[in-house]
Motif scaffolding. Structure first.
Motif, PDB file in Angstrom:
ATOM      1  N   MET A  45       0.775   4.249   0.508  1.00  0.00           N
ATOM      2  CA  MET A  45       0.656   2.808   1.018  1.00  0.00           C
ATOM      3  C   MET A  45      -0.032   3.061   2.286  1.00  0.00           C
ATOM      4  SD  MET A  45       1.983   0.322  -1.143  1.00  0.00           S
ATOM      5  CE  MET A  45       1.392   1.424  -2.442  1.00  0.00           C
ATOM      6  N   TYR A  49      -3.724   1.763   1.492  1.00  0.00           N
ATOM      7  CA  TYR A  49      -3.541   0.428   1.702  1.00  0.00           C
ATOM      8  C   TYR A  49      -3.121   0.036   3.143  1.00  0.00           C
ATOM      9  CZ  TYR A  49      -3.230   0.635  -3.410  1.00  0.00           C
ATOM     10  OH  TYR A  49      -3.751   0.795  -4.679  1.00  0.00           O
ATOM     11  N   SER A  51      -0.733   0.134   4.871  1.00  0.00           N
ATOM     12  CA  SER A  51       0.523  -0.585   4.940  1.00  0.00           C
ATOM     13  C   SER A  51       1.667   0.331   5.136  1.00  0.00           C
ATOM     14  CB  SER A  51       0.681  -1.186   3.694  1.00  0.00           C
ATOM     15  OG  SER A  51      -0.386  -2.309   3.475  1.00  0.00           O
ATOM     16  N   PHE A 124      -2.400  -9.589   1.569  1.00  0.00           N
ATOM     17  CA  PHE A 124      -2.464  -8.959   0.553  1.00  0.00           C
ATOM     18  C   PHE A 124      -3.977  -8.509   0.064  1.00  0.00           C
ATOM     19  CE2 PHE A 124      -2.779 -13.746  -0.182  1.00  0.00           C
ATOM     20  CZ  PHE A 124      -3.945 -13.673  -1.081  1.00  0.00           C
ATOM     21  N   PHE A 127      -4.607  -4.991  -1.362  1.00  0.00           N
ATOM     22  CA  PHE A 127      -4.100  -4.545  -2.675  1.00  0.00           C
ATOM     23  C   PHE A 127      -4.997  -5.109  -3.670  1.00  0.00           C
ATOM     24  CE2 PHE A 127      -0.668  -4.256   0.437  1.00  0.00           C
ATOM     25  CZ  PHE A 127      -0.157  -2.907  -0.336  1.00  0.00           C
TER      26      PHE A 127
END
Length: 655
Positions: A45, A49, A51, A124, A127
């Motif tokens: 993550m 991403y 995150s 988002f 993703f």
């Protein structure tokens, strides 16, 4: 020496020992494996991403159960994507050994998943963006295999037993908010029941989902309805797209998902009751479909995706069989076929959705009909497009008209154009109007010119021209926009006399049906239709009909118009109020206008509508002499300067 049977028994014992050893090893080291798995997910993550993924506490419960608390995923510099206070799940150990994740049970208490957009920033985005480093493969995708794999993995993640308490799905699109809160969800012994609260900026409702769900056998029968009185309102779309929609209930039944050889079959049906839709692009009123059902069979192969022709779409009493296909075996081909089996015309009329066909209310008909549509488009060979629309009638007859009484075309009536929802001045279509002009008193040149530009096969078609539709579709696909229509004079007449100019799905559908009825029931002759058309169409600012137009531009009667004037009047029909842009500051036609005139003249020559004798005086330029001249932006010539220039020349040559 051991026998074959003894060898099998020995091998079985060894496998059992190994399996037990694996379970013991997993049990001894499972906490370390769990921590390592969470760390790996957290690292993925962070790197892939951008995150932060965290789990406050994680522990095993038995051999396959896992307890998690405070599970959080937060993209950097964005709102939390999800947060779950307590989660308990079990995983099938046997499936895990072969690389599949299959959830057995799932319990979630207190959590939310949210999608947030602030300005152009979405929480988002990371993703859904494609990996730029992923190499593009030229290998064709096996659609059946790909979809079956996705469905299987998705259904494996649906637990056989599930308990959700207070799990919310939130949406915040720059202040347009919607929350769907699963206050309670239970899936026990394949029986599903929920209690849901929905809240938006404009309404609050309570919903229920109830039915049968068997994710392992890929079957379901689920009903979706409202606990409170009234219809279920669809959230978010009303604020985001100005689309108001509601329904009483929805049912989804998945009968079969099966991969047989190279083909994947998905069978089932879905139905909806009292669907109501309201949008300015669809219709000016609420559109209501009381009962609709779709019995579907999706077929997927290695190189095609399709809805099989055995599928049935039904709304009210209308049934049709659709066939849609996307094929990639050699070329990329799109196919559409629609078949309406033989049905009563009156059943068709009464089944039309309320609000979508307001001009048909009260209409009555006799007889039967059936209909077939065949459309095919090859992306690599667009000019080979197939478009075939065919209707078969059996004693079809309109016995009573609704709001749109097509018979009025045969007598005198008042016509009022509607422009931007504003009614224009009344025009009497009849001999009592001094500007009204019978067809035989209109210059033959004008009749030929207008038919050439607007509808060359008017006297031979039945309201529609398949080839025109076909060429229109080809051009619109090539340009990727609506750049060409296929409107006939019949369609323009119906639109002007009976309908409004609003650009809605409702108006277009009504236009098509009314034209079919007008042309196929011989309600008015072609000559009468053309005569009315010439006397009502807009030909300039507040100028309606050829009687007004010929005097507005040329101070002539329609019978006196010459070829040049007729070519001009025919060319400006699509945009009559913009006629001033046809002329330069000297009051003469601009180059583009003269090129259009020559192009039109050549077409008429090729079709035998003009002869050389007709164009003897065509070289004369067109002169706007009527009231229209005051609209032209003509520069005034400076006569003083001309006299001075002339005097200077005389003095220079001592004249």
């Amino acid at each position: 020496m051991k026998t074959g049977k003894q060898k099998i028994i020995l091998a079985t014992k060894i496998l059992c020992v190994l399996f037990v050893a694996l379970i013991i090893a997993f049990y001894l080291f499972r906490d370390a494996v769990l921590k390592q798995t969470i760390a790996k997910v957290s690292n993925t993550m962070e790197i892939d991403y951008n995150s932060t993924f965290s789990v406050k506490k994680a522990s095993f419960d038995g051999i396959s159960g896992v307890n998690l608390s405070d599970v959080v995923l937060v993209p950097k510099n964005a709102d939390t994507l999800f947060k779950i206070q307590k989660m308990k799940t079990s995983i099938s150990f046997l499936h895990l050994l072969v690389g599949d994740v299959q959830l057995g049970t799932l319990e979630i208490k207190n959590g939310y998943i949210q999608l947030v957009k602030k300005g152009k920033i979405r929480n988002f985005d990371a993703f859904i963006k494609k990996d730029k480093q992923t190499e593009i493969s030229n290998e064709k995708r096996d659609y059946a295999q790909f979809v079956y794999r996705i469905i299987s993995k998705a259904l494996n993640l649906v637990p056989t037993d599930m308990v959700l308490d207070n799990l919310s799905f939130r949406l915040d699109d720059n202040g347009r908010k919607a929350t769907i809160n699963f206050q309670q969800l239970r899936l026990v012994n394949k029986q599903l029941e929920t209690s849901i609260k929905v809240q938006t900026n404009t309404f609050t409702q309570r919903w229920k989902i109830k039915g049968f769900a068997d994710p392992r056998n890929k079957k379901a029968d689920i009903r979706f309805f409202n606990i409170d009185t009234g219809a279920i309102k669809v959230p978010y779309f009303d604020e985001r797209f100005n689309l108001k929609s509601s329904f009483d209930s929805i049912r989804l039944n998945i009968i079969n998902i099966d991969k047989d050889g190279d083909e994947l079959h998905i069978d089932g049906f879905t139905s909806i009751k009292n669907l109501k839709i309201n949008h300015s692009k669809i219709a000016s009123k609420d559109v209501v479909i009381k009962n609709a059902r779709f019995d579907f069979r999706f077929l997927l192969g290695s190189d095609f995706v399709s809805i099989d022709s055995s599928s049935t779409v039904q709304f009210n009493k209308i049934k049709l069989h659709p066939y849609l296909a996307y094929e990639t075996e050699k070329d990329t081909i799109y196919r559409l076929k629609v078949k309406i089996p033989k049905m009563k015309a009156q059943d068709f009329i009464t089944s039309l959705p309320d609000g979508l066909f307001t001009h048909f209310q009260g209409m009555e008909a006799e007889g039967n009909f059936d209909y077939n549509l065949n459309f095919s488009f090859n992306k690599n060979k667009p000019d080979q497009l197939v478009f075939d629309s065919n209707i078969k009638k059996e004693n079809l007859k309109i016995t009573k008209y609704g709001e749109a009484n097509l018979n009025k075309l045969n007598g005198e009536f008042i016509y009022r154009a509607l422009i931007k929802n504003v009614l224009q001045r009344p025009i009497l279509v009849g001999s009592a109007n001094a500007n009204y002009t019978p067809l035989n008193q209109i210059s033959p040149y004008l009749r030929k010119c207008v038919l050439t530009t607007e509808d060359p096969s008017f006297f031979s078609h039945h309201g529609f021209i398949n080839e025109a539709f076909k060429q229109s579709i080809i051009k619109n696909i090539k340009t990727k926009k609506f750049s060409r229509g296929a409107s006939t004079i019949s369609m323009q007449l119906v639109k002007n006399v009976f309908l409004t100019r609003e650009k809605t799905v409702s108006r277009k559908l009504e236009e098509i049906l009314l034209v079919f009825i007008l042309e196929n029931n011989r309600i008015a002759s072609k000559e009468r239709m053309l005569e009315v058309y010439f006397n009502i169409i807009e030909w300039g600012p507040n100028v309606y009909g050829i009687g007004e137009a010929s005097r507005f531009y040329f101070q002539k009667s329609p019978s006196e118009l010459n070829l040049n004037e007729c070519l001009y009047l025919a060319r400006i029909i699509p945009s009559p109020k913009k006629f001033i842009y046809q002329f330069n500051d000297q009051g003469m036609l601009k180059n583009f206008a003269t090129r259009q005139e020559s192009f039109l003249t050549n077409i008429m020559f090729r079709r035998g509508l003009l002869s050389p004798e007709d164009t003897i005086y065509k070289s004369q330029r067109i002169i706007i002499s009527g009231p229209a001249r005051s609209f032209l932006r003509i520069k005034t010539r400076d006569t003083t300067q001309i006299k001075i220039d002339s005097l200077s020349v005389d003095e220079e040559f001592d004249l």
